[in-house]
Design a protein around this motif. Structure first.
Motif, PDB file in Angstrom:
ATOM      1  N   SER A 158       0.846  -1.197   0.000  1.00 41.46           N
ATOM      2  CA  SER A 158       0.000   0.000   0.000  1.00 41.46           C
ATOM      3  C   SER A 158       0.878   1.242   0.000  1.00 41.46           C
ATOM      4  O   SER A 158       1.571   1.511   0.957  1.00 41.46           O
ATOM      5  CB  SER A 158      -0.908   0.006   1.228  1.00 41.46           C
ATOM      6  OG  SER A 158      -1.499   1.276   1.384  1.00 41.46           O
ATOM      7  N   TYR A 159       0.859   1.981  -1.099  1.00 41.33           N
ATOM      8  CA  TYR A 159       1.690   3.187  -1.143  1.00 41.33           C
ATOM      9  C   TYR A 159       1.184   4.208  -0.146  1.00 41.33           C
ATOM     10  O   TYR A 159       1.939   5.003   0.400  1.00 41.33           O
ATOM     11  CB  TYR A 159       1.711   3.773  -2.567  1.00 41.33           C
ATOM     12  CG  TYR A 159       0.377   4.261  -3.061  1.00 41.33           C
ATOM     13  CD1 TYR A 159      -0.495   3.401  -3.723  1.00 41.33           C
ATOM     14  CD2 TYR A 159      -0.019   5.578  -2.858  1.00 41.33           C
ATOM     15  CE1 TYR A 159      -1.709   3.847  -4.173  1.00 41.33           C
ATOM     16  CE2 TYR A 159      -1.245   6.013  -3.306  1.00 41.33           C
ATOM     17  CZ  TYR A 159      -2.089   5.140  -3.969  1.00 41.33           C
ATOM     18  OH  TYR A 159      -3.299   5.589  -4.411  1.00 41.33           O
ATOM     19  N   VAL A 160      -0.123   4.194   0.144  1.00 40.44           N
ATOM     20  CA  VAL A 160      -0.669   5.140   1.112  1.00 40.44           C
ATOM     21  C   VAL A 160      -0.095   4.866   2.498  1.00 40.44           C
ATOM     22  O   VAL A 160       0.373   5.769   3.200  1.00 40.44           O
ATOM     23  CB  VAL A 160      -2.213   5.043   1.141  1.00 40.44           C
ATOM     24  CG1 VAL A 160      -2.775   5.953   2.224  1.00 40.44           C
ATOM     25  CG2 VAL A 160      -2.791   5.420  -0.212  1.00 40.44           C
ATOM     26  N   ALA A 161      -0.099   3.586   2.902  1.00 41.80           N
ATOM     27  CA  ALA A 161       0.449   3.255   4.217  1.00 41.80           C
ATOM     28  C   ALA A 161       1.942   3.556   4.276  1.00 41.80           C
ATOM     29  O   ALA A 161       2.460   4.031   5.289  1.00 41.80           O
ATOM     30  CB  ALA A 161       0.187   1.782   4.527  1.00 41.80           C
ATOM     31  N   ALA A 162       2.650   3.270   3.179  1.00 38.59           N
ATOM     32  CA  ALA A 162       4.078   3.558   3.151  1.00 38.59           C
ATOM     33  C   ALA A 162       4.346   5.044   3.325  1.00 38.59           C
ATOM     34  O   ALA A 162       5.263   5.457   4.030  1.00 38.59           O
ATOM     35  CB  ALA A 162       4.681   3.068   1.837  1.00 38.59           C
ATOM     36  N   LEU A 163       3.537   5.858   2.672  1.00 33.06           N
ATOM     37  CA  LEU A 163       3.728   7.297   2.786  1.00 33.06           C
ATOM     38  C   LEU A 163       3.369   7.797   4.180  1.00 33.06           C
ATOM     39  O   LEU A 163       3.974   8.738   4.689  1.00 33.06           O
ATOM     40  CB  LEU A 163       2.879   8.013   1.728  1.00 33.06           C
ATOM     41  CG  LEU A 163       3.336   7.775   0.296  1.00 33.06           C
ATOM     42  CD1 LEU A 163       2.367   8.417  -0.685  1.00 33.06           C
ATOM     43  CD2 LEU A 163       4.726   8.321   0.072  1.00 33.06           C
ATOM     44  N   GLU A 164       2.361   7.178   4.809  1.00 35.02           N
ATOM     45  CA  GLU A 164       2.046   7.542   6.183  1.00 35.02           C
ATOM     46  C   GLU A 164       3.244   7.299   7.101  1.00 35.02           C
ATOM     47  O   GLU A 164       3.586   8.127   7.956  1.00 35.02           O
ATOM     48  CB  GLU A 164       0.841   6.734   6.669  1.00 35.02           C
ATOM     49  CG  GLU A 164      -0.482   7.215   6.095  1.00 35.02           C
ATOM     50  CD  GLU A 164      -1.649   6.392   6.628  1.00 35.02           C
ATOM     51  OE1 GLU A 164      -1.407   5.290   7.145  1.00 35.02           O
ATOM     52  OE2 GLU A 164      -2.788   6.868   6.530  1.00 35.02           O
ATOM     53  N   LEU A 165       3.895   6.129   6.912  1.00 38.48           N
ATOM     54  CA  LEU A 165       5.068   5.830   7.734  1.00 38.48           C
ATOM     55  C   LEU A 165       6.177   6.842   7.499  1.00 38.48           C
ATOM     56  O   LEU A 165       6.847   7.286   8.428  1.00 38.48           O
ATOM     57  CB  LEU A 165       5.563   4.412   7.438  1.00 38.48           C
ATOM     58  CG  LEU A 165       4.661   3.266   7.926  1.00 38.48           C
ATOM     59  CD1 LEU A 165       5.232   1.934   7.491  1.00 38.48           C
ATOM     60  CD2 LEU A 165       4.519   3.289   9.436  1.00 38.48           C
ATOM     61  N   ARG A 166       6.385   7.195   6.241  1.00 40.72           N
ATOM     62  CA  ARG A 166       7.445   8.159   5.942  1.00 40.72           C
ATOM     63  C   ARG A 166       7.116   9.523   6.533  1.00 40.72           C
ATOM     64  O   ARG A 166       7.994  10.213   7.052  1.00 40.72           O
ATOM     65  CB  ARG A 166       7.651   8.271   4.429  1.00 40.72           C
ATOM     66  CG  ARG A 166       8.748   9.255   4.057  1.00 40.72           C
ATOM     67  CD  ARG A 166       9.194   9.084   2.640  1.00 40.72           C
ATOM     68  NE  ARG A 166       9.943   7.844   2.478  1.00 40.72           N
ATOM     69  CZ  ARG A 166      11.227   7.717   2.760  1.00 40.72           C
ATOM     70  NH1 ARG A 166      11.899   8.754   3.230  1.00 40.72           N
ATOM     71  NH2 ARG A 166      11.841   6.579   2.576  1.00 40.72           N
ATOM     72  N   ILE A 167       5.854   9.921   6.473  1.00 37.93           N
ATOM     73  CA  ILE A 167       5.459  11.198   7.078  1.00 37.93           C
ATOM     74  C   ILE A 167       5.748  11.188   8.569  1.00 37.93           C
ATOM     75  O   ILE A 167       6.251  12.167   9.136  1.00 37.93           O
ATOM     76  CB  ILE A 167       3.971  11.470   6.820  1.00 37.93           C
ATOM     77  CG1 ILE A 167       3.765  11.879   5.358  1.00 37.93           C
ATOM     78  CG2 ILE A 167       3.447  12.564   7.735  1.00 37.93           C
ATOM     79  CD1 ILE A 167       4.362  13.214   5.019  1.00 37.93           C
ATOM     80  N   GLU A 168       5.429  10.071   9.235  1.00 44.65           N
ATOM     81  CA  GLU A 168       5.696   9.990  10.666  1.00 44.65           C
ATOM     82  C   GLU A 168       7.192  10.143  10.957  1.00 44.65           C
ATOM     83  O   GLU A 168       7.602  10.828  11.906  1.00 44.65           O
ATOM     84  CB  GLU A 168       5.180   8.661  11.215  1.00 44.65           C
ATOM     85  CG  GLU A 168       3.654   8.559  11.220  1.00 44.65           C
ATOM     86  CD  GLU A 168       3.164   7.199  11.680  1.00 44.65           C
ATOM     87  OE1 GLU A 168       4.023   6.367  12.059  1.00 44.65           O
ATOM     88  OE2 GLU A 168       1.949   6.956  11.659  1.00 44.65           O
ATOM     89  N   LYS A 169       8.029   9.487  10.128  1.00 51.19           N
ATOM     90  CA  LYS A 169       9.476   9.618  10.327  1.00 51.19           C
ATOM     91  C   LYS A 169       9.926  11.060  10.122  1.00 51.19           C
ATOM     92  O   LYS A 169      10.759  11.587  10.876  1.00 51.19           O
ATOM     93  CB  LYS A 169      10.211   8.692   9.358  1.00 51.19           C
ATOM     94  CG  LYS A 169      10.013   7.208   9.640  1.00 51.19           C
ATOM     95  CD  LYS A 169      10.758   6.362   8.617  1.00 51.19           C
ATOM     96  CE  LYS A 169      10.554   4.872   8.866  1.00 51.19           C
ATOM     97  NZ  LYS A 169      11.232   4.035   7.854  1.00 51.19           N
ATOM     98  N   LEU A 170       9.391  11.691   9.082  1.00 51.80           N
ATOM     99  CA  LEU A 170       9.782  13.076   8.810  1.00 51.80           C
ATOM    100  C   LEU A 170       9.328  14.011   9.922  1.00 51.80           C
ATOM    101  O   LEU A 170      10.026  14.961  10.277  1.00 51.80           O
ATOM    102  CB  LEU A 170       9.194  13.526   7.469  1.00 51.80           C
ATOM    103  CG  LEU A 170       9.758  12.831   6.239  1.00 51.80           C
ATOM    104  CD1 LEU A 170       9.089  13.358   4.989  1.00 51.80           C
ATOM    105  CD2 LEU A 170      11.262  13.034   6.145  1.00 51.80           C
ATOM    106  N   GLU A 171       8.134  13.746  10.462  1.00 49.54           N
ATOM    107  CA  GLU A 171       7.678  14.575  11.572  1.00 49.54           C
ATOM    108  C   GLU A 171       8.603  14.447  12.782  1.00 49.54           C
ATOM    109  O   GLU A 171       8.899  15.426  13.468  1.00 49.54           O
ATOM    110  CB  GLU A 171       6.248  14.179  11.952  1.00 49.54           C
ATOM    111  CG  GLU A 171       5.206  14.658  10.944  1.00 49.54           C
ATOM    112  CD  GLU A 171       3.813  14.198  11.315  1.00 49.54           C
ATOM    113  OE1 GLU A 171       3.698  13.249  12.116  1.00 49.54           O
ATOM    114  OE2 GLU A 171       2.845  14.791  10.807  1.00 49.54           O
TER     115      GLU A 171
END
Length: 541
Positions: free
Chosen positions: A64-77
């Protein structure tokens, strides 16, 4: 749509369930879709076997690219929070040494250390955001799914574009009413006369019909893409007439953009030609107002949309397409192509796609009256020629030598680079000789400035180019002098009739740096006025 802090608090929560992994589906057990492996596979020690149930993604890629991007957003935050806390710590605690007598001095250790931390935090934040934007390359697979339908709880394509492109949040609009009809029509006429002839991404008749529909009583209901078109055209036309950041034209331009942004979700919705047109308008405004928007990102998104929708290739011959529809398709592509080449060159960056990946013929010249309905309705004045075709052809010539000289391997010089450069120089000279004699004077002057800028850029020293000769330095010297004289006149002409942006300021800086470089290397020869014969490799230039 909220715009105050899109980069800080992106709306990325997605509640749509995704498919179970292949192992959980086979075992008929509940899959929690955790990445990179679900809980069931982790407990069984089968993390490497946790893959999608279908072959849409290769082994090792996220389901899921959406879930992957959510994880990356959390890391960036978390990274941003750490950078900000570090910055705050430096501000609170200061250096370990005793404070200097004047802590505000720019050479004090406290000042230097705080500046270093601030710069590091900004660099890390920019790098994190750029990494996030690059990861959205996966979105081409599923940009039309319901994950990208506008709502209050998820990320839309428009919010992604604005988060990446916004430098400074646009203030909330001060009013919700339409401007006076004469004001709107005057701004539309300015856009139609000075900008649309160069970038005809949509017919002028569409603009005039839209204005009539909005101001009729009662007004016709309009779509979001039409509202975006109306307000962005007013914003671009107003910003193009601004002379200072504080003048009325600029204030009105920012107000009009504020009125357009609530329509962004639908106007920038992927999968439609209106998406590309809307991105082009955002790019044009960003070129005029770098304080609020960065033009590099919207034109990159526009190029991606062009490729995703297949506009970078002409339809196969077996597919019957109406000539008018085919020309519209080609104009849209070349508007994106022309802006991408111009923006990439002025920022010394790589193009969004190579010429070898495209196969689109130039559109037919616009029919008389197609660009300016005002001229075709009862006027005996001859309509001006299509100004976009000469610009598109120049961008093709620029793209050819820029890819060879600046996008190739810098450790691999071009074979016979001198001959290559002079051939491209001569090709641009031939282009200038074929310009229509009845081009509008302001547009012709703008194209001549582009030509002189291109001459200098092509000849200038590059990693893959030839060593500069005295003749090349002389040409650079003469073209820069002529360029600066004419751009000075343009800058002091309050009623210039072409599309000049802050990129022209960057071009002036480039030309000035080349002028200083050739003077430093060969000042005596250049200032003496002595005749310098052209090299044998230079055709009749």
């Amino acid at each position: 749509m909220g715009r105050s802090s899109l980069a800080d608090t992106p709306l990325l929560k997605v509640s749509r369930p995704v498919s179970a992994c292949s192992r959980c589906r086979t075992a008929k057990v509940k899959c929690d879709n955790k990445l990179p492996a679900c809980t069931a596979c982790e407990r069984a020690g089968r993390e490497k076997e946790c893959t999608a149930a279908n072959d849409q993604f290769a082994r090792g890629k996220e389901r899921s690219y959406v879930a992957a991007l959510e994880l990356r957003i959390e890391k960036l935050e978390r990274r941003l929070a750490y950078a900000r806390s570090t910055k705050a710590s430096v501000a609170l605690h200061g250096p370990e040494e005793p404070p200097a007598p004047d802590p505000n001095r720019k050479d004090s250790m406290a000042f230097i250390r705080a500046a270093i931390h601030r710069k590091a935090a900004r660099t890390q934040e920019n790098a994190d955001i750029n990494t996030l934007v690059s990861d959205f390359g996966y979105l081409a697979v599923n940009t039309t799914t319901r994950d990208f339908e506008p709502s209050e709880s998820n990320m839309t394509f428009a919010r992604l574009v604005l988060a990446a492109s916004t430098n400074e949040p646009v203030p909330e609009p001060r009013t919700t009413t339409l401007p006076a009809e004469p004001t709107a029509r005057t701004l539309v006429q300015h856009y139609e006369t000075n900008i649309l002839p160069l970038y005809p991404a949509f017919p002028a008749a569409t603009l005039h019909a839209l204005v009539s529909d909005l101001y009729q009583d009662p007004p016709r209901p309009t779509r979001s893409s039409e509202n975006w078109l109306f307000w962005m055209v007013l914003a671009i036309a107003s910003a193009a007439q601004s002379r200072t950041r504080q003048d009325e034209h600029y204030a009105n331009a920012v107000e009009f953009v504020g009125r357009a942004l609530p329509h962004a979700d639908r106007a920038l919705k992927p999968g439609y030609v209106t998406q590309i047109q809307s991105l082009l308008l955002l790019t044009q405004f960003a070129m005029l107002d770098p304080a609020h928007f960065d033009s590099w990102h919207p034109i990159g998104f526009a190029c991606r949309a062009v490729v995703d929708q297949g506009l970078h290739q002409d339809p196969p011959q077996v597919q019957e397409v109406e000539p008018e529809a085919l020309d519209t398709r080609r104009r849209t592509f070349y508007c994106v192509y022309a802006l991408d080449r111009a923006i990439s060159m002025v920022h010394a960056r790589a193009f969004s796609f190579y010429d070898a990946a495209t196969s689109v013929s130039l559109p037919s010249p616009a029919k008389a009256g197609a660009i300016s309905p005002a001229l075709s309705s009862g006027s005996t004045t001859k309509p001006p020629p299509d100004s976009s075709l000469p610009l598109f052809k120049l961008r093709q010539l620029q793209s050819d030598w820029y890819q060879a000289l600046y996008q190739g391997d810098p450790t691999d010089p071009l074979p016979d680079a001198a001959s290559f450069i002079w051939q491209k120089y001569f090709a641009m000279w031939e282009w200038s000789e074929r310009l229509p004699a009845d081009l509008p004077p302001a547009i012709r002057e703008m194209l001549d400035l582009e030509l002189r800028y291109s001459y200098v850029y092509c000849i200038a020293s590059s990693a893959r180019g030839a060593q500069l000769t005295s003749y090349a330095r002389l040409l650079i010297f003469e073209h820069v002098v002529s360029y600066v004289d004419r751009i000075h006149e343009v800058a002091n002409n309050a009623a210039n009739g072409a599309f000049y942006t802050y990129h022209d300021a960057l071009r002036v800086f480039f030309m000035g740096s080349q002028f200083v470089a050739v003077l430093r290397d060969d000042a005596d020869l250049l200032l003496s006025g002595a005749h310098v014969p052209p090299p044998a490799t230079a055709p009749g230039v």
